[in-house]
Write a protein that holds these residues in place. Sequence first.
Motif, mmCIF file in Angstrom:
data_model
loop_
_atom_site.group_PDB
_atom_site.id
_atom_site.type_symbol
_atom_site.label_atom_id
_atom_site.label_comp_id
_atom_site.label_asym_id
_atom_site.label_seq_id
_atom_site.Cartn_x
_atom_site.Cartn_y
_atom_site.Cartn_z
ATOM 1 N N ILE A 68 0.831 -1.214 0.000
ATOM 2 C CA ILE A 68 0.000 0.000 0.000
ATOM 3 C C ILE A 68 0.864 1.262 0.000
ATOM 4 O O ILE A 68 0.643 2.173 -0.826
ATOM 5 N N THR A 71 2.412 1.626 -3.452
ATOM 6 C CA THR A 71 1.417 2.049 -4.445
ATOM 7 C C THR A 71 1.136 3.543 -4.334
ATOM 8 O O THR A 71 1.071 4.257 -5.343
ATOM 9 N N LEU A 72 0.973 4.017 -3.112
ATOM 10 C CA LEU A 72 0.723 5.445 -2.895
ATOM 11 C C LEU A 72 1.898 6.279 -3.388
ATOM 12 O O LEU A 72 1.719 7.323 -4.032
ATOM 13 N N TYR A 73 3.112 5.814 -3.106
ATOM 14 C CA TYR A 73 4.315 6.518 -3.565
ATOM 15 C C TYR A 73 4.340 6.597 -5.090
ATOM 16 O O TYR A 73 4.606 7.663 -5.666
ATOM 17 N N THR A 146 4.676 6.596 6.042
ATOM 18 C CA THR A 146 4.343 6.719 4.617
ATOM 19 C C THR A 146 4.045 8.161 4.228
ATOM 20 O O THR A 146 4.463 8.641 3.169
ATOM 21 N N LEU A 150 6.260 10.856 1.201
ATOM 22 C CA LEU A 150 5.708 11.309 -0.077
ATOM 23 C C LEU A 150 6.426 12.514 -0.688
ATOM 24 O O LEU A 150 6.424 12.654 -1.915
#
Length: 299
Positions: A68, A71-73, A146, A150
């Motif tokens: 997750i 994927t967000l990165y 996380t 970013l």
Amino acid sequence: MESIEEAITFLGGPAAIWVLAAAYFSSVILERLWALRGNPEYNNKDALCSIGLNLINSVFGLLIGFLIPLTLYVVVFEQFRLFDTLALWLAIPLAFLIHELAYYWDHRLAHRVGLLWAIHSIHHSSNEFNHTTAARGFLIDPHVKTLFLLPAALIGIDPVVFVGVTVLTNAYGIWNHASWVPRLGWLDRVLMTPKMHKVHHANQLQYIDRNYSQVTLLFDYLFGTTAHIDEEPNPGLVKPTYDYNPLTAQFVGFRQLKDRIDTADRWEDKLAYLWHPPEWSHDGVCRSDCPKYANLNPA
């Protein structure tokens, strides 16, 4: 530069998890072999519990802790980055600094927010300090870090580069739990060496909530959370636990949090334990995670 690029591409690719697993288990095995000669008091029960906790955490954390966030990165990198992909010579040091800063604040929050400490305290629940404790974690980690990572995607650091750098810093984070490494002189003033990280795991009053960083002491110096060794650090929680069952040891932090919550009558006070620092109490009484607890309740 080409060989560095190949190495980063390898570390940041599908091999990332296997590299970390190999680093962890080889470190554990070699340290145990060393202990046969140099440390006859090596606690096998505690070590096996830590390894069990690591395996449980790895299985459950693969999705929440790796896929997750990655994927967000990637989404931020692909859709919102401000610059084209950065040159490797610039991307690697920037990735390291951003990861180190993100690790620092994620780790500090895990110590200073009651609910997050209930999750993170399992990492500190071992009364030993060795390679097995390096990956001792709760089965579900919220990975607040996380959000702090970013900016790396936003400025254009390729996901493969960032994962590769993360693998290297996490491998260092395994090594800095070594029980066999002595003090390293001036390096203890610059890097998060094993002795400096042992300070972080200690339950003495002067060491609690110190030395949060993973590789260097840069951000601990910057934010005033550095502690150097005077007396030998004593690892473990201020209210020690001796649970060697990985299925039940998972919840030591939640058990201690519940014990504190149960002392309050009002719901406002009960809920306040979730976000106040772990040493806080609604009535000013020092309980379990209070730094002075060990002095007030000697074994």
